[in-house]
Design a protein around this motif. Structure first.
Motif, PDB file in Angstrom:
ATOM      1  N   TYR A   1       0.689  -1.354  -0.089  1.00  0.00           N
ATOM      2  CA  TYR A   1      -0.185   0.398   0.043  1.00  0.00           C
ATOM      3  C   TYR A   1       0.830   1.128   0.157  1.00  0.00           C
ATOM      4  CZ  TYR A   1      -4.078  -3.425   0.435  1.00  0.00           C
ATOM      5  OH  TYR A   1      -4.478  -3.833   0.257  1.00  0.00           O
ATOM      6  N   ASN A   2       1.578   1.145  -0.672  1.00  0.00           N
ATOM      7  CA  ASN A   2       3.018   2.400  -1.144  1.00  0.00           C
ATOM      8  C   ASN A   2       3.488   2.780   0.141  1.00  0.00           C
ATOM      9  OD1 ASN A   2       2.545   2.285  -3.934  1.00  0.00           O
ATOM     10  ND2 ASN A   2       0.179   3.369  -3.035  1.00  0.00           N
ATOM     11  N   PHE A   3       3.409   2.074   1.120  1.00  0.00           N
ATOM     12  CA  PHE A   3       4.623   2.625   2.154  1.00  0.00           C
ATOM     13  C   PHE A   3       3.710   3.825   3.022  1.00  0.00           C
ATOM     14  CE2 PHE A   3       7.632   0.924  -0.855  1.00  0.00           C
ATOM     15  CZ  PHE A   3       7.799  -0.064  -0.485  1.00  0.00           C
ATOM     16  N   PHE A   4       2.894   3.274   3.254  1.00  0.00           N
ATOM     17  CA  PHE A   4       2.250   4.570   4.902  1.00  0.00           C
ATOM     18  C   PHE A   4       2.138   4.611   5.932  1.00  0.00           C
ATOM     19  CE2 PHE A   4      -0.182   0.372   4.695  1.00  0.00           C
ATOM     20  CZ  PHE A   4      -0.531   0.588   5.822  1.00  0.00           C
ATOM     21  N   ILE A   5       3.118   3.373   5.908  1.00  0.00           N
ATOM     22  CA  ILE A   5       3.786   3.479   7.916  1.00  0.00           C
ATOM     23  C   ILE A   5       4.701   4.813   8.076  1.00  0.00           C
ATOM     24  CG2 ILE A   5       4.725   2.226   9.971  1.00  0.00           C
ATOM     25  CD1 ILE A   5       3.403  -0.140   8.279  1.00  0.00           C
ATOM     26  N   GLU A   6       4.736   5.508   8.337  1.00  0.00           N
ATOM     27  CA  GLU A   6       5.784   6.725   8.151  1.00  0.00           C
ATOM     28  C   GLU A   6       6.048   6.677  10.049  1.00  0.00           C
ATOM     29  OE1 GLU A   6       4.880  10.260   6.076  1.00  0.00           O
ATOM     30  OE2 GLU A   6       4.754   8.912   4.818  1.00  0.00           O
ATOM     31  N   THR A   7       6.738   7.827  10.658  1.00  0.00           N
ATOM     32  CA  THR A   7       7.361   7.408  11.676  1.00  0.00           C
ATOM     33  C   THR A   7       5.249   7.979  12.882  1.00  0.00           C
ATOM     34  OG1 THR A   7       9.138   9.330  10.694  1.00  0.00           O
ATOM     35  CG2 THR A   7       8.550   9.211  13.409  1.00  0.00           C
ATOM     36  N   LEU A   8       5.305   8.273  12.668  1.00  0.00           N
ATOM     37  CA  LEU A   8       4.445   8.794  13.523  1.00  0.00           C
ATOM     38  C   LEU A   8       3.320   6.629  13.342  1.00  0.00           C
ATOM     39  CD1 LEU A   8       2.138  10.542  15.899  1.00  0.00           C
ATOM     40  CD2 LEU A   8       0.722  10.802  14.098  1.00  0.00           C
ATOM     41  N   GLU A   9       2.798   6.238  12.669  1.00  0.00           N
ATOM     42  CA  GLU A   9       2.266   4.793  12.305  1.00  0.00           C
ATOM     43  C   GLU A   9       3.198   4.304  13.225  1.00  0.00           C
ATOM     44  OE1 GLU A   9       0.760   8.040  10.280  1.00  0.00           O
ATOM     45  OE2 GLU A   9       2.314   6.904   9.799  1.00  0.00           O
ATOM     46  N   ARG A  10       4.526   4.047  12.777  1.00  0.00           N
ATOM     47  CA  ARG A  10       5.557   3.294  13.445  1.00  0.00           C
ATOM     48  C   ARG A  10       5.581   3.078  14.943  1.00  0.00           C
ATOM     49  NH1 ARG A  10      10.647   5.877  11.747  1.00  0.00           N
ATOM     50  NH2 ARG A  10      10.273   6.189  14.153  1.00  0.00           N
ATOM     51  N   GLU A  11       5.561   4.245  15.239  1.00  0.00           N
ATOM     52  CA  GLU A  11       4.951   4.524  16.649  1.00  0.00           C
ATOM     53  C   GLU A  11       4.394   4.107  17.415  1.00  0.00           C
ATOM     54  OE1 GLU A  11       5.960   8.990  17.946  1.00  0.00           O
ATOM     55  OE2 GLU A  11       8.350   8.532  17.089  1.00  0.00           O
ATOM     56  N   GLU A  12       3.094   4.328  16.399  1.00  0.00           N
ATOM     57  CA  GLU A  12       1.971   3.723  17.182  1.00  0.00           C
ATOM     58  C   GLU A  12       1.910   2.223  17.308  1.00  0.00           C
ATOM     59  OE1 GLU A  12      -1.152   7.253  16.226  1.00  0.00           O
ATOM     60  OE2 GLU A  12       0.013   5.821  14.926  1.00  0.00           O
ATOM     61  N   LEU A  13       2.196   1.611  15.918  1.00  0.00           N
ATOM     62  CA  LEU A  13       2.614   0.398  16.299  1.00  0.00           C
ATOM     63  C   LEU A  13       3.813  -0.426  17.098  1.00  0.00           C
ATOM     64  CD1 LEU A  13       2.322  -0.112  12.158  1.00  0.00           C
ATOM     65  CD2 LEU A  13       0.663  -0.781  13.712  1.00  0.00           C
TER      66      LEU A  13
END
Length: 103
Positions: free
Chosen positions: A65-77
């Motif tokens: 899905y076109n690299f939608f996981i960025e910094t904020l999402e990474r931290e949440e995950l």
């Protein structure tokens, strides 16, 4: 689940996400929760295998899905994954996802 927050951000106009990318990530995260809950008195090795599995699956979803996981999402995950592993008995303070994470 972090995906609820992602839905809110998407509804607020954040075009990083799509309904499909959120659904795919949510499916992976739910599978992680289910897998951990099925373990009876899990060992550190068993828990880390579940962590590895969820991270690798999220890597694939992120790429699809076109690299939608960025910094904020990474931290949440990372927080979500760590929280559930600790609830199941894992003792760790470091980032347990880093070894396999591409996001």
């Amino acid at each position: 689940m972090p995906t609820q927050e992602w839905e809110n951000r998407m509804d607020d106009g954040d075009d990083l996400f799509s309904t499909e990318s959120i659904a795919a990530a949510e499916k992976v995260l739910q599978s992680y929760i289910d897998g951990i809950s099925r373990l009876q008195e899990p060992t550190e090795e068993e828990l880390m295998e579940k962590v590895k599995e969820v991270v690798l699956r999220l890597n694939a979803v992120n790429e699809e899905y076109n690299f939608f996981i960025e910094t904020l999402e990474r931290e949440e995950l990372c927080e979500f994954i760590m929280e559930h592993a600790k609830k199941a008995g894992l003792v760790a303070d470091e980032d347990i996802t880093e070894e396999w994470r591409e996001w």
